[in-house]
Design a protein around this motif. Structure first.
Motif: not given
Length: 577
Positions: A148-157, A297-299, A455-458
């Motif tokens: 969840i942390l690794a693919t959270s949109p804001d965290f990824w960006q 995001g979706p999480w 999420l990782a793909t997008g």
């Protein structure tokens, strides 16, 4: 090393060494023990996911100021306060900039990758620490929290950007992890190591962003001790952290006084403490509550059913007993709750509000959401899986097709062979992930895995296809290079109208001139005093006023371009009228 205040093993933490495994874990592909080599492989994979597209883009936005400070440290040597265009900067202590310099020296110069690597590495280590904390509940929660942390949109960006707050989040998480594990481990040598971490990581947090690096872990752990009813430990910890924080602040103020005297001491206190607390809030107090759903995001959607059941129980049987029964039983969940609420409340009360500030609560939020996802999976309806699985697969397929079409037909510049090869690798990586999910996950967990893959793909598609275009338009690098290529290296540069801490920083970053040699003009009349010849940088809208007020004859426009999408011109002043 002796026992630190607030860290004696408690009855609550000793009784929760590890929660019993869920009976459905036999179906869970995350049940396997993670070997050290496998853990290292996962961390390298996560780091590559955050950084593989970074070399294709420019430094832009807030990154420009951070990169300029690193460049000036490269030119002038390490400093305890970073400098921008020759002036000491009071906002930030030096740790992030030291790491930038380290990676820049390894690479050979300051570039986008060397500026982003401290943040990306911090994010990767944060995912690992979140896994370790979540695993204390059970293995599934640990894996889900990391996912969840690794693919959270804001965290990824933020992981793929130069984000000082990401390093702050890492040091705070490490400090809280050391406090927690020190309190539950009776082995003397291991406890000594955790005790050392309790001293080191808050100090590193202070070196990252000042007093807030002490305040946040102190508030989170203090609230946890209060919840655990360990008042004696709370008193000792409060005394310890107060003395420790006072020593850190005193040391910083001494360095500030040596750097710029009493005026600079006041600037440091204003920018790091008083200004952020006392200034008028530009955003409402609920700003961060509105940021959380977008950040996760979706999480975040997985928490809605759990929240609904909680409020249903409370409304059905209101009272203290119902609330007490609904409270988390595991100490990691209680720590995550106090951690999340402490950071959220502190930043909500502050005057200065930016979404990046709440990165330190993301690991706690990931653990809380992971526990909710675990419960939701246990109650999931099979028919819902049959709807969500094909929908997620269609979205993933659509993202892949869109990436290929964009590369082939809509990229504003011709793709290089390296970019084409990276596009193929991206397609292969996503397809491999889909095959692994299809072959190694049961239907019950496939929706979660497909959500993470989507999420990782997008997010990786945005990093590779869209972000380079956005950065090139915002950075102004092409404009700066073209402008300075038309004059000799000895021609001085003056800037009018571009803010020193805004677009002026972006110009200084990409200029071949040293930052302290670029002159900023505040009044049009002062342009008459510039030496001849001189390269003048200004917004295009100011050009007619400069000609009218300054009365310059031989003012020749060399280049028209943009910095941060604002029309900018470079002019050669060859004479005065």
């Amino acid at each position: 090393m002796g026992v630190l205040p607030g860290m004696t093993p408690s009855r609550h933490t000793r009784d929760h060494r590890r929660a019993p495994a869920d009976p459905t874990d036999a179906m869970d592909p995350t049940d396997a023990t993670l070997k050290p080599c496998q853990a290292l492989a996962w961390m390298i994979l996560i780091l590559l996911a955050y950084t593989w597209a970074v070399p294709f883009r420019d430094i832009y936005g807030l990154e420009a100021r951070i990169a300029l400070m690193a460049r000036e440290m490269m030119e002038n040597g390490l400093a305890l306060f970073p400098r921008a265009m020759g002036r000491p900067y009071p906002d930030y202590p030096p740790l992030y900039f030291w790491l930038e310099v380290l990676f820049s020296r390894l690479i050979g110069h300051v570039n986008t990758l060397s500026v982003v690597l401290p943040s990306a590495l911090s994010a990767t280590l944060l995912v690992a620490l979140t896994f370790i904390l979540g695993r204390e509940i059970n293995r599934r929660t640990g894996w889900l929290a990391a996912l969840i942390l690794a693919t959270s949109p804001d965290f990824w960006q933020k992981a793929g950007s130069a984000a000082i707050d990401m390093l702050l989040a890492l040091t705070i998480t490490a400090a809280l992890a050391c406090l927690y594990f020190r309190a539950r481990d009776n082995r003397r040598q291991i406890r000594s190591l955790y005790s050392a971490g309790v001293l080191i990581f808050p100090a590193l947090a202070f070196l990252t962003k000042g007093p807030i690096g002490i305040v946040l872990p102190a508030a989170a752990w203090g609230a946890f001790l209060l919840w655990e009813k360990r008042t004696g430990d709370l008193f000792r910890f409060a005394l310890f952290i107060s003395v420790f924080g006072a020593m850190c602040v005193a040391g910083e103020m001494a360095v500030a006084w040596e750097t710029g005297g009493m005026d600079f001491v006041h600037d440091v206190m204003k920018m790091q403490v008083l200004g952020r607390v006392g200034q008028k809030a530009g955003k409402p107090f609920y700003y961060y509550l509105a940021c959380l759903p977008a950040a996760a995001g979706p999480w975040f959607l997985w928490s809605i059913p759990q929240a609904g059941r909680f409020f249903a129980r409370v409304f059905k049987s209101p009272g203290v007993a119902t609330l007490r029964a609904s409270m988390p039983s595991h100490p990691v969940m209680r720590l995550s709750t106090t951690w999340f609420l402490s950071v959220l409340i502190i930043f909500s009360l502050a005057g200065s509000k930016h979404a990046r500030y709440i990165l330190p609560l993301f690991p706690a939020l990931a653990v809380i959401l992971a526990a909710g996802v675990t419960r939701a999976m246990g109650r999931e309806i099979p028919a819902r899986h049959r709807v969500l699985e094909p929908l997620l697969m269609v979205i993933i397929g659509g993202l892949l097709v869109s990436g290929v079409i964009f590369t082939a037909f809509f990229r504003p510049y011709q793709a290089s062979p390296v970019e084409i090869a990276c596009t193929v690798l991206w397609l292969c990586a996503v397809c491999s992930g889909w095959l692994a999910i299809r072959n190694r996950t049961a239907g019950k967990f496939r929706v979660v895995a497909l959500t993470a893959l989507m999420l990782a793909t997008g997010l990786s598609a945005f990093d590779f296809f869209a972000r380079p275009i956005v950065s090139k338009r915002a950075s102004g690098r092409a404009f700066v290079k073209t402008s300075e290529s038309q004059v000799g290296p000895d021609v001085p540069v003056a800037i009018f109208g571009l803010g020193r801490d805004r677009d002026g920083v972006k110009y200084a970053l990409y200029s071949h001139r040293r930052g302290k040699d670029i002159r900023f003009i505040s009044r049009i009349e002062n342009i008459k005093e510039l030496p001849v010849p001189c390269l003048l940088i200004t917004y295009e809208k100011h050009l007619s006023r400069i000609r009218a007020v300054a009365g310059l004859k031989n003012l020749r426009v060399l280049t028209r371009g943009a910095i941060r999408s604002r029309k900018t011109v470079s002019c050669l002043i060859a004479g005065q009228g």
